[in-house]
Structure formats: C-alpha cells, structure tokens
Scaffold this motif. Structure first.
Motif, PDB file in Angstrom:
ATOM      1  N   VAL A   1      11.641   7.891   9.772  1.00 10.13           N
ATOM      2  CA  VAL A   1      11.899   7.774   8.329  1.00 10.13           C
ATOM      3  C   VAL A   1      11.409   6.423   7.809  1.00 10.13           C
ATOM      4  O   VAL A   1      10.769   6.347   6.751  1.00 10.13           O
ATOM      5  CB  VAL A   1      13.407   7.976   8.036  1.00 10.13           C
ATOM      6  N   LEU A   2      11.673   5.359   8.553  1.00 11.62           N
ATOM      7  CA  LEU A   2      11.234   4.033   8.134  1.00 11.62           C
ATOM      8  C   LEU A   2       9.702   3.938   8.099  1.00 11.62           C
ATOM      9  O   LEU A   2       9.129   3.339   7.187  1.00 11.62           O
ATOM     10  CB  LEU A   2      11.821   2.971   9.063  1.00 11.62           C
ATOM     11  N   SER A   3       9.043   4.549   9.070  1.00  7.99           N
ATOM     12  CA  SER A   3       7.575   4.555   9.082  1.00  7.99           C
ATOM     13  C   SER A   3       7.017   5.321   7.891  1.00  7.99           C
ATOM     14  O   SER A   3       6.083   4.849   7.214  1.00  7.99           O
ATOM     15  CB  SER A   3       7.055   5.172  10.377  1.00  7.99           C
ATOM     16  N   LEU A   4       7.560   6.495   7.650  1.00  4.00           N
ATOM     17  CA  LEU A   4       7.087   7.297   6.508  1.00  4.00           C
ATOM     18  C   LEU A   4       7.348   6.572   5.189  1.00  4.00           C
ATOM     19  O   LEU A   4       6.491   6.552   4.297  1.00  4.00           O
ATOM     20  CB  LEU A   4       7.738   8.674   6.523  1.00  4.00           C
ATOM     21  N   PHE A   5       8.519   5.952   5.069  1.00  4.87           N
ATOM     22  CA  PHE A   5       8.846   5.173   3.877  1.00  4.87           C
ATOM     23  C   PHE A   5       7.850   4.027   3.699  1.00  4.87           C
ATOM     24  O   PHE A   5       7.410   3.745   2.583  1.00  4.87           O
ATOM     25  CB  PHE A   5      10.276   4.638   3.978  1.00  4.87           C
ATOM     26  N   SER A   6       7.498   3.389   4.804  1.00  6.24           N
ATOM     27  CA  SER A   6       6.537   2.273   4.757  1.00  6.24           C
ATOM     28  C   SER A   6       5.185   2.736   4.239  1.00  6.24           C
ATOM     29  O   SER A   6       4.575   2.068   3.400  1.00  6.24           O
ATOM     30  CB  SER A   6       6.357   1.662   6.143  1.00  6.24           C
ATOM     31  N   PHE A   7       4.713   3.866   4.759  1.00  6.21           N
ATOM     32  CA  PHE A   7       3.405   4.358   4.334  1.00  6.21           C
ATOM     33  C   PHE A   7       3.417   4.775   2.860  1.00  6.21           C
ATOM     34  O   PHE A   7       2.459   4.534   2.136  1.00  6.21           O
ATOM     35  CB  PHE A   7       2.951   5.520   5.214  1.00  6.21           C
ATOM     36  N   VAL A   8       4.505   5.374   2.426  1.00  8.12           N
ATOM     37  CA  VAL A   8       4.592   5.850   1.042  1.00  8.12           C
ATOM     38  C   VAL A   8       4.700   4.680   0.070  1.00  8.12           C
ATOM     39  O   VAL A   8       4.109   4.707  -1.013  1.00  8.12           O
ATOM     40  CB  VAL A   8       5.796   6.814   0.882  1.00  8.12           C
ATOM     41  N   THR A   9       5.423   3.639   0.435  1.00  3.90           N
ATOM     42  CA  THR A   9       5.665   2.521  -0.488  1.00  3.90           C
ATOM     43  C   THR A   9       4.740   1.329  -0.259  1.00  3.90           C
ATOM     44  O   THR A   9       4.974   0.256  -0.804  1.00  3.90           O
ATOM     45  CB  THR A   9       7.128   2.063  -0.384  1.00  3.90           C
ATOM     46  N   MET A  10       3.711   1.511   0.525  1.00  5.27           N
ATOM     47  CA  MET A  10       2.781   0.413   0.806  1.00  5.27           C
ATOM     48  C   MET A  10       2.144  -0.120  -0.477  1.00  5.27           C
ATOM     49  O   MET A  10       1.926  -1.325  -0.615  1.00  5.27           O
ATOM     50  CB  MET A  10       1.705   0.883   1.783  1.00  5.27           C
ATOM     51  N   ALA A  11       1.868   0.742  -1.421  1.00  4.18           N
ATOM     52  CA  ALA A  11       1.198   0.333  -2.658  1.00  4.18           C
ATOM     53  C   ALA A  11       2.073  -0.568  -3.531  1.00  4.18           C
ATOM     54  O   ALA A  11       1.551  -1.372  -4.297  1.00  4.18           O
ATOM     55  CB  ALA A  11       0.769   1.563  -3.447  1.00  4.18           C
ATOM     56  N   ILE A  12       3.378  -0.463  -3.405  1.00  5.92           N
ATOM     57  CA  ILE A  12       4.265  -1.286  -4.248  1.00  5.92           C
ATOM     58  C   ILE A  12       4.894  -2.433  -3.456  1.00  5.92           C
ATOM     59  O   ILE A  12       5.962  -2.907  -3.783  1.00  5.92           O
ATOM     60  CB  ILE A  12       5.336  -0.430  -4.944  1.00  5.92           C
ATOM     61  N   VAL A  13       4.243  -2.865  -2.425  1.00  5.93           N
ATOM     62  CA  VAL A  13       4.557  -4.052  -1.622  1.00  5.93           C
ATOM     63  C   VAL A  13       5.807  -3.893  -0.755  1.00  5.93           C
ATOM     64  O   VAL A  13       5.902  -4.520   0.297  1.00  5.93           O
ATOM     65  CB  VAL A  13       4.663  -5.317  -2.504  1.00  5.93           C
ATOM     66  N   ILE A  14       6.763  -3.080  -1.142  1.00  4.36           N
ATOM     67  CA  ILE A  14       7.975  -2.906  -0.332  1.00  4.36           C
ATOM     68  C   ILE A  14       7.599  -2.393   1.055  1.00  4.36           C
ATOM     69  O   ILE A  14       8.169  -2.807   2.067  1.00  4.36           O
ATOM     70  CB  ILE A  14       8.956  -1.921  -1.008  1.00  4.36           C
ATOM     71  N   GLY A  15       6.612  -1.526   1.099  1.00  3.46           N
ATOM     72  CA  GLY A  15       6.185  -0.937   2.359  1.00  3.46           C
ATOM     73  C   GLY A  15       5.684  -1.952   3.364  1.00  3.46           C
ATOM     74  O   GLY A  15       5.771  -1.736   4.572  1.00  3.46           O
ATOM     75  N   ILE A  16       5.169  -3.062   2.884  1.00  3.14           N
ATOM     76  CA  ILE A  16       4.665  -4.093   3.798  1.00  3.14           C
ATOM     77  C   ILE A  16       5.807  -4.660   4.633  1.00  3.14           C
ATOM     78  O   ILE A  16       5.667  -4.879   5.841  1.00  3.14           O
ATOM     79  CB  ILE A  16       3.948  -5.203   3.011  1.00  3.14           C
ATOM     80  N   PHE A  17       6.940  -4.892   4.013  1.00  2.00           N
ATOM     81  CA  PHE A  17       8.086  -5.451   4.732  1.00  2.00           C
ATOM     82  C   PHE A  17       8.682  -4.449   5.722  1.00  2.00           C
ATOM     83  O   PHE A  17       8.998  -4.803   6.861  1.00  2.00           O
ATOM     84  CB  PHE A  17       9.160  -5.933   3.740  1.00  2.00           C
ATOM     85  N   THR A  18       8.818  -3.208   5.287  1.00  2.00           N
ATOM     86  CA  THR A  18       9.353  -2.200   6.206  1.00  2.00           C
ATOM     87  C   THR A  18       8.355  -1.887   7.316  1.00  2.00           C
ATOM     88  O   THR A  18       8.736  -1.597   8.442  1.00  2.00           O
ATOM     89  CB  THR A  18       9.757  -0.916   5.457  1.00  2.00           C
ATOM     90  N   PHE A  19       7.069  -1.992   6.992  1.00  2.00           N
ATOM     91  CA  PHE A  19       6.030  -1.816   8.004  1.00  2.00           C
ATOM     92  C   PHE A  19       6.137  -2.906   9.070  1.00  2.00           C
ATOM     93  O   PHE A  19       5.978  -2.640  10.270  1.00  2.00           O
ATOM     94  CB  PHE A  19       4.646  -1.839   7.336  1.00  2.00           C
ATOM     95  N   ALA A  20       6.423  -4.125   8.654  1.00  2.00           N
ATOM     96  CA  ALA A  20       6.608  -5.235   9.601  1.00  2.00           C
ATOM     97  C   ALA A  20       7.812  -4.981  10.512  1.00  2.00           C
ATOM     98  O   ALA A  20       7.763  -5.266  11.716  1.00  2.00           O
ATOM     99  CB  ALA A  20       6.773  -6.549   8.845  1.00  2.00           C
ATOM    100  N   VAL A  21       8.873  -4.434   9.940  1.00  2.00           N
ATOM    101  CA  VAL A  21      10.065  -4.115  10.743  1.00  2.00           C
ATOM    102  C   VAL A  21       9.717  -3.077  11.806  1.00  2.00           C
ATOM    103  O   VAL A  21      10.080  -3.223  12.984  1.00  2.00           O
ATOM    104  CB  VAL A  21      11.220  -3.615   9.835  1.00  2.00           C
ATOM    105  N   VAL A  22       9.004  -2.041  11.410  1.00  2.00           N
ATOM    106  CA  VAL A  22       8.609  -0.995  12.363  1.00  2.00           C
ATOM    107  C   VAL A  22       7.672  -1.573  13.422  1.00  2.00           C
ATOM    108  O   VAL A  22       7.789  -1.250  14.613  1.00  2.00           O
ATOM    109  CB  VAL A  22       7.960   0.211  11.640  1.00  2.00           C
ATOM    110  N   ALA A  23       6.761  -2.443  13.021  1.00  2.00           N
ATOM    111  CA  ALA A  23       5.827  -3.049  13.977  1.00  2.00           C
ATOM    112  C   ALA A  23       6.582  -3.857  15.033  1.00  2.00           C
ATOM    113  O   ALA A  23       6.285  -3.754  16.238  1.00  2.00           O
ATOM    114  CB  ALA A  23       4.831  -3.935  13.236  1.00  2.00           C
ATOM    115  N   ILE A  24       7.552  -4.622  14.605  1.00  2.00           N
ATOM    116  CA  ILE A  24       8.357  -5.396  15.558  1.00  2.00           C
ATOM    117  C   ILE A  24       9.130  -4.456  16.471  1.00  2.00           C
ATOM    118  O   ILE A  24       9.211  -4.668  17.681  1.00  2.00           O
ATOM    119  CB  ILE A  24       9.295  -6.362  14.803  1.00  2.00           C
ATOM    120  N   TRP A  25       9.694  -3.400  15.892  1.00  2.00           N
ATOM    121  CA  TRP A  25      10.461  -2.427  16.659  1.00  2.00           C
ATOM    122  C   TRP A  25       9.593  -1.780  17.739  1.00  2.00           C
ATOM    123  O   TRP A  25      10.013  -1.612  18.876  1.00  2.00           O
ATOM    124  CB  TRP A  25      11.017  -1.378  15.712  1.00  2.00           C
TER     125      TRP A  25
END
Length: 117
Positions: free
Chosen positions: A53-77
């Motif tokens: 869910v976090l990965s999908l949320f990251s991809f969907v919200t990448m355009a509005i910058v929020i996705g970058i932060f959640t993407f970083a969380v998933v990358a660390i995970w």
C-alpha cells in the motif's frame, strides 16, 4: 522425553524440505521488493500489505511531492529487509522444528502409554 537419533534426523530433513528457501526470498526481494513480495512469501502478510500500500501510494502521489517521502521510507524498508530475511527464515525453521519435535514427543508418549497398558 528424548527423541531417537532417527527421529531427530527425520525432523531435520522435514525442516530442510518444508522451510522457505532463502534463494527464493532474495529473488523476490530483488525483483519485487518494493511491493513486499518477499514478505508475502515469508508469511509476513500484515507488513507485506503495508509495504504494498505504501509503495502504491508513493507511485500515485509522486507528482505532488508527498510520494517522494513515502518512497524514501519504502526504499529504506527494502534495504533493511535485505538484512532481516535470514533471521525471518531461521525463525520460521525454528518454529517448524519445535512443532515437529513436539508432535514426535506426543507420538512417543502415546506409544509408550499404549505399550504400558
């Protein structure tokens, strides 16, 4: 009650045959780690769904910058999971070994009680 050497060997053989493969877990981690595939394989369903869910949320919200932060969380995970996979597999093997040992001990006790009667 102790198990015979034959029973212990059979238990170890079953553990080896039935436990999850570390190679498969790492292949899933390398190919589909962003979606938690390795966690689904290792029966960590709750955290796998959270990762998906976090990965999908990251991809969907990448355009509005929020996705970058959640993407970083998933990358660390995902990186941390590379170090956690062996422990997850060892934990599963220990549980399986304990379960099989317990079942063998119960069977031994039942056989001895039957023989005593």
């Amino acid at each position: 009650m102790t198990l015979s050497t034959e029973q212990q060997i059979l238990i170890e053989q079953r553990v080896t045959n039935e436990a999850k493969s570390i190679v498969v877990a790492y292949l899933l981690w390398a190919c589909l780690g962003w979606f938690g595939a390795h966690r689904f394989y290792l029966d960590k369903t709750g955290s796998a769904v959270a990762m998906l869910v976090l990965s999908l949320f990251s991809f969907v919200t990448m355009a509005i910058v929020i996705g970058i932060f959640t993407f970083a969380v998933v990358a660390i995970w995902v990186v941390v999971d590379a170090f956690l996979i062996p422990g997850m597999i060892n934990s599963e093997r220990s549980k399986l070994r304990d379960q099989l040992t317990s079942n063998a001990s119960i069977t031994n006790a039942a056989v001895q009680n039957t023989a005593a009667v």
